[in-house]
Design a protein around this motif. Structure first.
Motif, mmCIF file in Angstrom:
data_model
loop_
_atom_site.group_PDB
_atom_site.id
_atom_site.type_symbol
_atom_site.label_atom_id
_atom_site.label_comp_id
_atom_site.label_asym_id
_atom_site.label_seq_id
_atom_site.Cartn_x
_atom_site.Cartn_y
_atom_site.Cartn_z
ATOM 1 N N ILE A 1 50.528 32.147 14.320
ATOM 2 C CA ILE A 1 51.060 32.708 15.577
ATOM 3 C C ILE A 1 50.352 32.080 16.772
ATOM 4 O O ILE A 1 50.990 31.595 17.705
ATOM 5 C CB ILE A 1 50.872 34.249 15.607
ATOM 6 C CG1 ILE A 1 51.567 34.900 14.420
ATOM 7 C CG2 ILE A 1 51.351 34.826 16.934
ATOM 8 C CD1 ILE A 1 53.061 35.033 14.549
ATOM 9 N N ALA B 1 50.052 38.518 20.546
ATOM 10 C CA ALA B 1 50.100 38.042 19.161
ATOM 11 C C ALA B 1 50.413 39.124 18.132
ATOM 12 O O ALA B 1 51.259 38.923 17.258
ATOM 13 C CB ALA B 1 48.778 37.358 18.819
ATOM 14 N N ILE C 1 54.066 40.380 18.117
ATOM 15 C CA ILE C 1 54.944 39.264 17.741
ATOM 16 C C ILE C 1 54.964 39.128 16.221
ATOM 17 O O ILE C 1 56.018 39.030 15.597
ATOM 18 C CB ILE C 1 54.450 37.936 18.382
ATOM 19 C CG1 ILE C 1 54.622 37.985 19.912
ATOM 20 C CG2 ILE C 1 55.203 36.741 17.821
ATOM 21 C CD1 ILE C 1 54.043 36.796 20.647
ATOM 22 N N ARG C 2 53.804 39.180 15.656
ATOM 23 C CA ARG C 2 53.697 39.006 14.210
ATOM 24 C C ARG C 2 54.423 40.149 13.483
ATOM 25 O O ARG C 2 55.174 39.925 12.529
ATOM 26 C CB ARG C 2 52.204 38.976 13.841
ATOM 27 C CG ARG C 2 51.955 38.559 12.425
ATOM 28 C CD ARG C 2 50.461 38.399 12.211
ATOM 29 N NE ARG C 2 50.179 38.320 10.788
ATOM 30 C CZ ARG C 2 49.121 38.839 10.220
ATOM 31 N NH1 ARG C 2 48.236 39.491 10.947
ATOM 32 N NH2 ARG C 2 48.940 38.725 8.937
ATOM 33 N N ILE D 1 58.261 39.851 13.734
ATOM 34 C CA ILE D 1 58.830 38.808 12.864
ATOM 35 C C ILE D 1 58.838 39.281 11.418
ATOM 36 O O ILE D 1 59.808 39.073 10.685
ATOM 37 C CB ILE D 1 58.036 37.486 13.015
ATOM 38 C CG1 ILE D 1 58.257 36.909 14.420
ATOM 39 C CG2 ILE D 1 58.455 36.471 11.972
ATOM 40 C CD1 ILE D 1 57.452 35.670 14.729
ATOM 41 N N VAL E 1 59.174 32.657 16.856
ATOM 42 C CA VAL E 1 58.197 33.162 17.815
ATOM 43 C C VAL E 1 58.835 33.295 19.197
ATOM 44 O O VAL E 1 58.666 34.305 19.889
ATOM 45 C CB VAL E 1 56.960 32.247 17.863
ATOM 46 C CG1 VAL E 1 56.029 32.661 19.009
ATOM 47 C CG2 VAL E 1 56.206 32.299 16.545
ATOM 48 N N THR F 1 51.185 28.380 17.189
ATOM 49 C CA THR F 1 52.549 28.178 17.669
ATOM 50 C C THR F 1 52.647 28.525 19.152
ATOM 51 O O THR F 1 53.276 27.795 19.933
ATOM 52 C CB THR F 1 53.526 29.043 16.851
ATOM 53 O OG1 THR F 1 53.278 28.822 15.477
ATOM 54 C CG2 THR F 1 54.968 28.685 17.162
ATOM 55 N N LEU F 2 52.020 29.642 19.543
ATOM 56 C CA LEU F 2 52.053 30.028 20.954
ATOM 57 C C LEU F 2 51.426 28.936 21.824
ATOM 58 O O LEU F 2 51.975 28.561 22.863
ATOM 59 C CB LEU F 2 51.313 31.357 21.151
ATOM 60 C CG LEU F 2 52.090 32.605 20.684
ATOM 61 C CD1 LEU F 2 51.196 33.841 20.714
ATOM 62 C CD2 LEU F 2 53.327 32.807 21.555
ATOM 63 N N VAL G 1 59.533 28.119 12.819
ATOM 64 C CA VAL G 1 58.535 29.100 13.252
ATOM 65 C C VAL G 1 58.581 29.245 14.764
ATOM 66 O O VAL G 1 58.528 30.359 15.299
ATOM 67 C CB VAL G 1 57.139 28.667 12.781
ATOM 68 C CG1 VAL G 1 56.088 29.649 13.291
ATOM 69 C CG2 VAL G 1 57.088 28.566 11.273
ATOM 70 N N GLU G 2 58.752 28.106 15.459
ATOM 71 C CA GLU G 2 58.820 28.140 16.924
ATOM 72 C C GLU G 2 59.998 29.008 17.369
ATOM 73 O O GLU G 2 59.880 29.820 18.294
ATOM 74 C CB GLU G 2 58.983 26.721 17.473
ATOM 75 C CG GLU G 2 57.722 25.903 17.387
ATOM 76 C CD GLU G 2 57.918 24.466 17.850
ATOM 77 O OE1 GLU G 2 56.964 23.877 18.353
ATOM 78 O OE2 GLU G 2 59.052 23.945 17.685
#
Lengths: 854, 115
Positions: free
Chosen positions: B48, B28, B31-32, B35, B15, B51-52, B11-12
């Protein structure tokens, strides 16, 4: 509308993310046309995910922070833990004492449906040990709410061998169906059967505990014969672990059951049985059963029924209430007192937290300005309180696990087997629960205060009068509560002590001190023996006892009083009044330390020739010849059905079975040789410096060939009656002492905190000319005000609570104004003492130093 | 040899790559979306953010609040950008996968057939 939900959900997130998340969610909501509820839901999901990832980490950080700060404030931590160990420890200890009786499920399968059916007289509030067997049989058969009914009765010692000093088992008499009623199956061997009762087999069952301790858990225990006098009974089974005698008469020991041969087929008008233990039919309730039993009473006694009078009555109550009815109020009071002490400890802890909160204000403010949310600050406070309470509970449980057995001393002998001897999972669970409750109760005020700390205020050193007044009010409220609780507990203790002193100084009419009971085994051949020779043998032993050094007086009696002064047999007068009858030898009255008020003792001649003479107590004389002067009845004759006519030769002082009971009517008459099994015991009054029980035993065995000599102190007679009040004195005394200490400590903490807060004010006052005594008076007065309010509230509460405590004490007015006044005085005096040190400190403030610091 | 940055989680990695591609517009929501569109992975909103936060704590990304949007009531967004260690981490991660996959043919396995 539901926007606030969204806002609340967002608050669960750290400040650094709140705005970003809000913007993102709001944008998306706008794009998708969603409402505030959807937003709140999205924010909540994010928060949950967030806590799941970073929560444990944050928790560890918080914990590290808390432990570090507690370590730095060792004084505060020690004081808080000590306070809580006293409060929580007392609660946990009391829990181990009362748990089996009040809370823990009874060890019976059908507990919810088990009831005790007790004969009682509602108009007199009396419960009886026995009731009409006819009623019992009809009730068992005819009351629809009852599925089955059995009974449990008295407990008696059963010897494990023929020798008189053989160890004994205390077995309780039960009906053959009792175990079925309870839903209990034996763990080894078998239970009682109907055939056992029909064929009159002597059979018994022992508890798992005595099976292990006496027989090492060996199978050979089954088949062992125990004896109660001439009765032989065979052990046929073992009861499951933790089994309790379901009888209403509790005994100090319980080792098993033995079978009573009663069948429930029919009953003669005079037959009696023990109180019933019934299993209700599914769906039946106690009120329904009560109604049906009442109806049965009416039916069985139609005359009373027609006259609108209640018939023979029974009380249907839950089995637990029936088993522990005697101790019920006492146990609840102890629990309530322990809760009060716990509350006091919480109040103290709370004021300690408040004081510490003041010292940590700048710390709070700094954390708040660095982004810690209000909820986070509050949670840290709660966590800190939980940590301290957890430590205190841990210490308490550890201390308890070393001293659990000693706790049995807190209750009187008959309840002692019910006290847990060790700390178990339930106790630990209770300790955890108590710690959490204490932590939360104590932290409410301090946490709220902590979360309201503003940076600006702290930086400005806000000691403005409004803030101070608020702070003092919080401390004052805590103090008032402490004082009120203290008054309640100290009043309870004072009342119990007064009642105990009353009991201990009541003249029961006999003395157990320095008195021994001597028992001897029967001669080898008792069957068909000559009864006159038997009596002569006892008299010879009596004379031998009297010859021993240090023996002041000695006499024999047909049954030595053990629990009180109650005799074994009695007689019923023509007017249905009952007299207790002791068959004695000469010298018995002197041997038990009773006095002859008029006339003389029985003589040896009267004993040997079996003359019908008697000694009476004034209570007995009043029953036979009501309203007459005691002196006037000397030399009169009296008789009773099936009794010889006896001439009164002397009057003995009144005797009480227990100090808290009225004197009972008693008759002393010379022992008569009888044609059935009988037995005499000796009461021996001694001069302790010269008497030796060992010498007496040796002499009796050596000179008279007597076997099985047992010599016991007669202490039991009077002391058992004082045992319950003594236990009350110990426990309430401990509660009161802890309450006083806690209340004084709390006051000391609050007053010190207040003085520290007001140093500038004191300095100013002194600079303006206030003298040291004036400052002291000011501080003490400020501290005493909330205490006085609390004491007043406590007195009102004590007055109100009196209705629950009156039944527990002996001839003591629980609303006695003097007692209440003394209690109030003690509380206020300890408050003055506690405030004295801070007051002195305040009066020594140097105005120059303080004002320069400003 | 310089110490190799620790490998990234799946996931990292996603992102970080998304932040790299969105250059300057990485907050956010996009980004979502990116992906989901490019990798077909539907990460939850919470994942998200978490992870950020984690990447920022590791020093791989940095964030700032953008100027308020040019609309009425427009708000500032928290925008992310890769830092040097972040770039190194993505590179190392990609390199590791490439080296490992070198010379192999990654084909979907078909039911009932032996390779």
């Amino acid at each position: 509308m539901t926007g606030w939900l969204f806002r609340v959900a967002l608050r669960l997130l750290p400040v650094s993310w709140r705005e970003a998340v809000r913007t993102d969610i709001e944008d998306e909501a706008r794009a998708k046309g969603r409402g505030a509820l959807w937003c709140a839901w999205q924010a909540l999901r994010v928060a949950v995910r967030w806590r799941g990832s970073f929560g444990p980490e944050a928790l560890m950080t918080d914990l590290r922070y808390i432990i570090r700060s507690l370590w730095h404030a060792k004084g505060f931590t020690m004081a808080a833990v000590l306070t809580l160990v006293l409060g929580l420890g007392m609660n946990i200890a009391v829990f181990t004492v009362v748990d089996r009786m009040l809370f823990r499920p009874l060890p019976f399968a059908h507990e919810g449906r088990l009831v005790m059916v007790v004969p009682y007289a509602p108009e007199r509030g009396l419960r009886y040990n026995q009731f009409s067997k006819r009623f019992f049989v009809e009730g068992r058969r005819g009351v629809a709410a009852v599925e089955d009914m059995g009974f449990a009765g008295f407990t008696s010692p059963h010897a494990l061998g023929p020798e008189p000093d053989a160890p004994t088992l205390a077995l309780t008499e039960v009906s053959y169906n009792l175990l079925d009623v309870l839903g209990v199956a034996p763990v080894a061997g078998r239970g009682f059967l109907r055939e056992d009762a029909e064929q009159k087999r002597g059979v018994a069952m022992i508890t798992d505990e005595s099976w292990r301790s006496r027989f090492g858990g060996s199978a050979s225990a089954i088949g062992t014969v125990v004896r109660q006098g001439q009765m032989l009974r065979t052990i046929i089974g073992v009861l499951p672990r933790g089994f309790l005698a379901p009888a209403s008469a509790r005994t100090a020991r319980f080792d098993g059951l033995y079978l009573d041969h009663t069948l429930f087929e029919s009953a003669g008008p005079k037959d009696a049985v023990d109180p019933g233990i019934a299993r209700l039919a599914p769906g039946a309730s106690i009120p329904i059963a009560q109604q049906q039993f009442d109806a049965l009473g009416m039916r069985l006694d139609p005359e009373l029924g027609q006259a609108g009078q209640p018939g023979p009555r029974v009380l249907v109550e839950s089995l637990r209430a029936g088993m522990f009815w005697r101790a019920h109020t006492y146990l609840w009071l102890v629990t309530a007192a322990a809760s009060l002490v716990g509350l006091l400890a919480c109040a103290n802890f709370s004021s300690l937290l408040l004081a510490r909160g003041r010292a940590r204000q700048s710390d709070f403010a700094l954390r708040a300005s660095l982004g810690a949310s209000r909820s986070r600050l509050m949670l840290t406070e709660v966590a800190q309180s939980l940590v301290i309470c957890g430590i205190a509970a841990g210490v308490s449980v550890l201390a308890l696990s070393w001293s659990a057995a000693a706790l049995r001393g807190l209750v009187y002998a008959e309840l002692r087997p019910l006290v847990l001897g060790a700390v178990d999972a339930r106790v630990v669970l209770y300790a955890v629960l108590a710690a959490v409750i204490a932590a939360i109760v104590s932290v409410i005020l301090p946490a709220w205060r902590a979360s309201r700390t503003g940076l600006i205020g702290v930086l400005q050193r806000d000691s403005g009068s409004a803030a101070r007044v608020r702070r003092r009010r919080a401390g004052g409220a805590v103090l008032a509560i402490e004082a009120a609780v203290g008054v309640l507990l100290v009043t309870g203790a004072a009342i119990v002590v007064r009642s105990f002193v009353g009991l201990a100084t009541t003249d029961v009419g006999f003395q157990a001190r320095d008195t021994y009971v001597v028992r001897v085994g029967p001669p080898g051949d008792r069957q068909g023996g000559n009864n006159l020779a038997e009596l002569a043998r006892y008299v010879a032993i009596l004379d031998e006892i009297r010859r021993q050094p240090g023996v002041v007086a000695a006499g024999a009696v047909d049954s030595m009083p053990s629990g009180g002064a109650a005799p074994m047999s009695g007689m019923r007068l023509a007017n249905e009044k009952h007299l207790g009858l002791w068959q004695v030898t000469d010298g018995f009255v002197a041997a038990i330390g009773a006095r002859i008020l008029a006339g003389r003792d029985i003589t040896r001649l009267e004993l040997d020739s079996g003359q019908p003479v008697a000694l009476l107590t004034p209570a007995a004389a009043a029953l036979i010849w009501p309203g007459e002067n005691v002196q006037a009845v000397l030399n009169r004759e009296f008789t009773a059905p099936k009794q010889p006519t006896r001439r009164i030769v002397g009057i003995v002082n009144d005797l009480r079975d227990r100090p808290d009971e009225a004197p009972r009517p008693r008759v002393f008459a010379p022992v008569q040789a009888r044609d059935y099994f009988w037995y005499l015991e000796f009461a021996v009054r001694t001069e302790p410096a010269r008497f030796s029980a060992d010498v007496l035993r040796r002499e009796l065995v050596g000179r008279h060939g007597v076997t099985g000599v047992r010599i016991d102190p007669a202490g039991g007679m009077a002391t058992t009656a004082l045992e319950q009040p003594r236990a009350q004195v110990v426990i309430f005394g401990a509660f009161a002492a802890v309450a006083l200490i806690l209340a004084a400590l709390g006051l000391f903490a609050v007053a010190s905190f207040d003085v520290a807060l007001r140093r500038p004010e004191m300095g100013l006052r002194m600079a303006l000319g206030a003298t040291q005594p004036e400052i002291r008076r000011l501080v003490i007065g400020d501290a005493l005000r909330p205490v006085a309010i609390g004491v007043a509230a406590g007195l009102l509460a004590a007055y109100w609570a009196a209705k629950f405590t009156q039944t527990l004490v002996y001839e003591t007015d629980v609303r006695d104004p003097w007692t209440l006044a003394v209690v109030a005085g003690v509380l206020l005096a300890s408050a003055v003492l506690a405030a004295w040190l801070p007051a002195r400190r305040a009066s020594h403030v140097d105005p120059a130093v303080v004002l320069r610091a400003e | 040899m310089a110490p190799r940055p620790p490998l990234l989680g799946e996931v990292e990695q996603l992102v970080l790559l998304a932040v790299l591609r969105l250059a300057g517009e990485a907050y956010a929501v996009p980004i979502r979306t990116l992906i989901l569109r490019e990798a077909g992975v539907d990460l939850s909103r919470g994942t998200i953010y978490v992870t950020l936060e984690r990447l920022e704590r590791k020093g791989y990304v940095t964030s700032w609040f953008s100027d308020p949007q040019a609309v009425r009531g427009g708000k500032a967004r928290r925008v992310f950008r890769l830092k040097a260690p972040g770039v190194a981490a993505v590179k190392a991660s990609k390199l590791a996968v490439d080296r490992l996959a070198a010379g192999t043919v990654i084909a979907p396995k078909v039911e009932g057939q032996r390779p």
